[in-house]
Design a protein around this motif. Structure first.
Motif, PDB file in Angstrom:
ATOM      1  N   GLY A  65      31.660  43.940  21.985  1.00 10.69           N
ATOM      2  CA  GLY A  65      31.096  42.217  22.133  1.00 10.69           C
ATOM      3  C   GLY A  65      29.530  42.137  22.791  1.00 10.69           C
ATOM      4  O   GLY A  65      29.290  41.108  22.869  1.00 10.69           O
ATOM      5  N   GLY A  66      29.019  43.261  22.969  1.00  7.21           N
ATOM      6  CA  GLY A  66      27.672  43.070  23.788  1.00  7.21           C
ATOM      7  C   GLY A  66      26.580  42.516  22.618  1.00  7.21           C
ATOM      8  O   GLY A  66      27.060  42.424  21.417  1.00  7.21           O
ATOM      9  N   GLY A  67      25.440  42.505  23.022  1.00 10.83           N
ATOM     10  CA  GLY A  67      24.568  41.976  22.122  1.00 10.83           C
ATOM     11  C   GLY A  67      23.232  41.206  22.926  1.00 10.83           C
ATOM     12  O   GLY A  67      23.140  41.226  24.062  1.00 10.83           O
ATOM     13  N   LEU A  68      22.593  40.530  21.864  1.00  7.48           N
ATOM     14  CA  LEU A  68      21.181  39.938  22.365  1.00  7.48           C
ATOM     15  C   LEU A  68      21.676  38.270  22.355  1.00  7.48           C
ATOM     16  O   LEU A  68      22.265  38.006  21.405  1.00  7.48           O
ATOM     17  CB  LEU A  68      20.162  40.216  21.545  1.00  7.48           C
ATOM     18  N   VAL A  69      21.437  37.536  23.426  1.00  2.40           N
ATOM     19  CA  VAL A  69      21.600  36.145  23.354  1.00  2.40           C
ATOM     20  C   VAL A  69      20.451  35.563  24.251  1.00  2.40           C
ATOM     21  O   VAL A  69      19.759  36.423  25.117  1.00  2.40           O
ATOM     22  CB  VAL A  69      22.935  35.967  24.391  1.00  2.40           C
ATOM     23  N   GLN A  70      20.188  34.195  24.062  1.00  6.55           N
ATOM     24  CA  GLN A  70      19.067  33.659  24.720  1.00  6.55           C
ATOM     25  C   GLN A  70      19.609  33.186  26.024  1.00  6.55           C
ATOM     26  O   GLN A  70      20.846  32.933  26.267  1.00  6.55           O
ATOM     27  CB  GLN A  70      18.669  32.453  23.890  1.00  6.55           C
ATOM     28  N   ALA A  71      18.708  32.946  27.153  1.00  2.00           N
ATOM     29  CA  ALA A  71      19.217  32.183  28.303  1.00  2.00           C
ATOM     30  C   ALA A  71      19.816  31.033  27.938  1.00  2.00           C
ATOM     31  O   ALA A  71      19.524  30.280  27.408  1.00  2.00           O
ATOM     32  CB  ALA A  71      17.982  32.152  29.234  1.00  2.00           C
ATOM     33  N   GLY A  72      21.053  30.875  28.831  1.00  2.00           N
ATOM     34  CA  GLY A  72      21.713  29.602  28.812  1.00  2.00           C
ATOM     35  C   GLY A  72      22.899  30.018  27.942  1.00  2.00           C
ATOM     36  O   GLY A  72      23.894  28.934  27.711  1.00  2.00           O
ATOM     37  N   GLY A  73      22.817  30.960  27.164  1.00  2.00           N
ATOM     38  CA  GLY A  73      23.859  31.352  26.167  1.00  2.00           C
ATOM     39  C   GLY A  73      25.006  31.907  26.607  1.00  2.00           C
ATOM     40  O   GLY A  73      25.150  32.040  27.978  1.00  2.00           O
ATOM     41  N   SER A  74      25.923  32.457  25.683  1.00  2.00           N
ATOM     42  CA  SER A  74      27.154  32.971  26.044  1.00  2.00           C
ATOM     43  C   SER A  74      27.576  34.035  25.373  1.00  2.00           C
ATOM     44  O   SER A  74      27.123  34.319  24.215  1.00  2.00           O
ATOM     45  CB  SER A  74      28.433  32.096  25.942  1.00  2.00           C
ATOM     46  N   LEU A  75      28.328  35.245  25.876  1.00  2.00           N
ATOM     47  CA  LEU A  75      28.741  36.135  25.125  1.00  2.00           C
ATOM     48  C   LEU A  75      30.069  36.418  25.636  1.00  2.00           C
ATOM     49  O   LEU A  75      30.628  36.310  26.937  1.00  2.00           O
ATOM     50  CB  LEU A  75      27.946  37.362  25.482  1.00  2.00           C
ATOM     51  N   ARG A  76      30.820  37.188  24.831  1.00  2.00           N
ATOM     52  CA  ARG A  76      32.496  37.487  25.319  1.00  2.00           C
ATOM     53  C   ARG A  76      32.533  38.898  25.193  1.00  2.00           C
ATOM     54  O   ARG A  76      32.194  39.470  23.913  1.00  2.00           O
ATOM     55  CB  ARG A  76      33.261  36.661  24.375  1.00  2.00           C
ATOM     56  N   LEU A  77      32.731  39.609  26.072  1.00  2.00           N
ATOM     57  CA  LEU A  77      33.106  41.137  25.999  1.00  2.00           C
ATOM     58  C   LEU A  77      34.824  41.428  26.124  1.00  2.00           C
ATOM     59  O   LEU A  77      35.426  40.877  26.632  1.00  2.00           O
ATOM     60  CB  LEU A  77      32.515  42.120  26.871  1.00  2.00           C
ATOM     61  N   SER A  78      34.864  42.488  25.190  1.00  2.00           N
ATOM     62  CA  SER A  78      36.310  42.930  25.185  1.00  2.00           C
ATOM     63  C   SER A  78      36.515  44.251  25.377  1.00  2.00           C
ATOM     64  O   SER A  78      35.493  45.103  25.147  1.00  2.00           O
ATOM     65  CB  SER A  78      36.829  42.450  23.749  1.00  2.00           C
ATOM     66  N   CYS A  79      37.574  44.677  26.121  1.00  2.00           N
ATOM     67  CA  CYS A  79      38.025  45.918  26.474  1.00  2.00           C
ATOM     68  C   CYS A  79      39.443  46.138  25.996  1.00  2.00           C
ATOM     69  O   CYS A  79      40.310  45.536  26.289  1.00  2.00           O
ATOM     70  CB  CYS A  79      37.936  46.088  27.989  1.00  2.00           C
ATOM     71  N   THR A  80      39.471  47.229  25.568  1.00  2.00           N
ATOM     72  CA  THR A  80      40.659  47.826  24.704  1.00  2.00           C
ATOM     73  C   THR A  80      40.899  49.462  25.348  1.00  2.00           C
ATOM     74  O   THR A  80      39.761  49.997  25.469  1.00  2.00           O
ATOM     75  CB  THR A  80      40.614  47.791  23.435  1.00  2.00           C
ATOM     76  N   GLY A  81      42.221  49.819  25.528  1.00  2.00           N
ATOM     77  CA  GLY A  81      42.377  51.107  25.919  1.00  2.00           C
ATOM     78  C   GLY A  81      43.160  52.033  24.454  1.00  2.00           C
ATOM     79  O   GLY A  81      43.814  51.067  23.986  1.00  2.00           O
ATOM     80  N   SER A  82      43.296  53.208  24.747  1.00  2.00           N
ATOM     81  CA  SER A  82      44.066  54.092  23.910  1.00  2.00           C
ATOM     82  C   SER A  82      44.541  55.510  24.867  1.00  2.00           C
ATOM     83  O   SER A  82      43.725  55.823  25.825  1.00  2.00           O
ATOM     84  CB  SER A  82      43.274  54.371  22.718  1.00  2.00           C
ATOM     85  N   GLY A  83      45.593  55.741  24.237  1.00  2.00           N
ATOM     86  CA  GLY A  83      45.828  57.089  24.870  1.00  2.00           C
ATOM     87  C   GLY A  83      47.219  56.745  25.615  1.00  2.00           C
ATOM     88  O   GLY A  83      47.762  57.693  26.048  1.00  2.00           O
ATOM     89  N   ARG A  84      47.223  55.404  26.317  1.00  2.00           N
ATOM     90  CA  ARG A  84      48.343  55.268  27.234  1.00  2.00           C
ATOM     91  C   ARG A  84      48.227  53.738  27.283  1.00  2.00           C
ATOM     92  O   ARG A  84      46.871  53.049  27.226  1.00  2.00           O
ATOM     93  CB  ARG A  84      48.089  55.850  28.402  1.00  2.00           C
ATOM     94  N   THR A  85      49.088  53.130  28.073  1.00  2.00           N
ATOM     95  CA  THR A  85      49.071  51.545  28.050  1.00  2.00           C
ATOM     96  C   THR A  85      48.421  51.434  29.585  1.00  2.00           C
ATOM     97  O   THR A  85      48.468  52.073  30.478  1.00  2.00           O
ATOM     98  CB  THR A  85      50.435  51.003  28.279  1.00  2.00           C
ATOM     99  N   PHE A  86      47.361  50.456  29.618  1.00  2.00           N
ATOM    100  CA  PHE A  86      46.882  49.997  30.876  1.00  2.00           C
ATOM    101  C   PHE A  86      47.357  48.506  31.431  1.00  2.00           C
ATOM    102  O   PHE A  86      46.824  47.997  32.044  1.00  2.00           O
ATOM    103  CB  PHE A  86      45.457  49.779  30.476  1.00  2.00           C
ATOM    104  N   ILE A  87      48.534  48.054  30.928  1.00  2.00           N
ATOM    105  CA  ILE A  87      49.110  46.965  31.201  1.00  2.00           C
ATOM    106  C   ILE A  87      49.305  46.641  32.491  1.00  2.00           C
ATOM    107  O   ILE A  87      49.619  45.538  33.173  1.00  2.00           O
ATOM    108  CB  ILE A  87      50.351  46.383  30.338  1.00  2.00           C
ATOM    109  N   ARG A  88      49.435  47.921  33.234  1.00  2.00           N
ATOM    110  CA  ARG A  88      49.712  47.660  34.846  1.00  2.00           C
ATOM    111  C   ARG A  88      48.718  47.942  35.560  1.00  2.00           C
ATOM    112  O   ARG A  88      48.620  47.924  36.750  1.00  2.00           O
ATOM    113  CB  ARG A  88      51.070  48.478  35.309  1.00  2.00           C
ATOM    114  N   ASP A  89      47.554  48.359  35.048  1.00  2.00           N
ATOM    115  CA  ASP A  89      46.366  48.575  36.007  1.00  2.00           C
ATOM    116  C   ASP A  89      45.417  47.329  36.013  1.00  2.00           C
ATOM    117  O   ASP A  89      45.313  46.418  35.285  1.00  2.00           O
ATOM    118  CB  ASP A  89      45.533  49.593  35.069  1.00  2.00           C
ATOM    119  N   ALA A  90      44.715  47.488  37.341  1.00  2.00           N
ATOM    120  CA  ALA A  90      43.545  46.505  37.177  1.00  2.00           C
ATOM    121  C   ALA A  90      42.623  47.114  36.464  1.00  2.00           C
ATOM    122  O   ALA A  90      42.283  48.016  36.358  1.00  2.00           O
ATOM    123  CB  ALA A  90      43.072  46.218  38.739  1.00  2.00           C
TER     124      ALA A  90
END
Length: 126
Positions: A8-33
């Motif tokens: 989700g990274g990229g280039l944006v102008q000042a005042g704009g918005s971006l949304r980053l996402s994080c996914t995992g693989s190999g095991r579940t992260f649902i109990r992790d901070a």
């Protein structure tokens, strides 16, 4: 192989918005901070925001309070960082990380995190 990956990274102008996402693989992260960190050129890595494994606690660095939010989708085992009102000072590589010891709290120290993504570049132009 356990992996964490940002998108989700990229280039944006000042005042704009971006949304980053994080996914995992190999095991579940649902109990992790899940934490977000960033590192700008010539600067040390710093904590940005995070959410506990329970989903009931969040933690934000002072410089993003009121501008960034963090959320997680347990069904998809993903964590999002919504970044609003971006400024050039937010330009950095953003990293997602998982902490097995953060079910109720959100650690802000990088040493508390066990798995790290490769990072995604966020560039905010003035």
């Amino acid at each position: 192989q356990v992996q964490v990956e940002e998108s989700g990274g990229g280039l944006v102008q000042a005042g704009g918005s971006l949304r980053l996402s994080c996914t995992g693989s190999g095991r579940t992260f649902i109990r992790d901070a899940m934490g977000w960190f960033r590192q700008a050129p010539g600067k040390e890595r710093e904590f940005v925001a995070g959410i506990s494994g329970s989903g009931t606690s969040t933690n934000f660095a002072n410089f993003v309070k009121g501008r960034f939010t963090v959320s997680r989708n347990f069904a998809k085992d993903t964590v999002d960082l919504q970044m609003n009102s971006l400024t050039p000072e937010d330009t950095a590589v953003y990293y997602c990380a998982a902490s097995g010891g953060g079910y109720w709290d959100v650690p802000s120290r990088g040493s508390s995190y066990d798995y790290w993504g490769q990072g995604t570049q966020v560039t905010v132009s003035s």
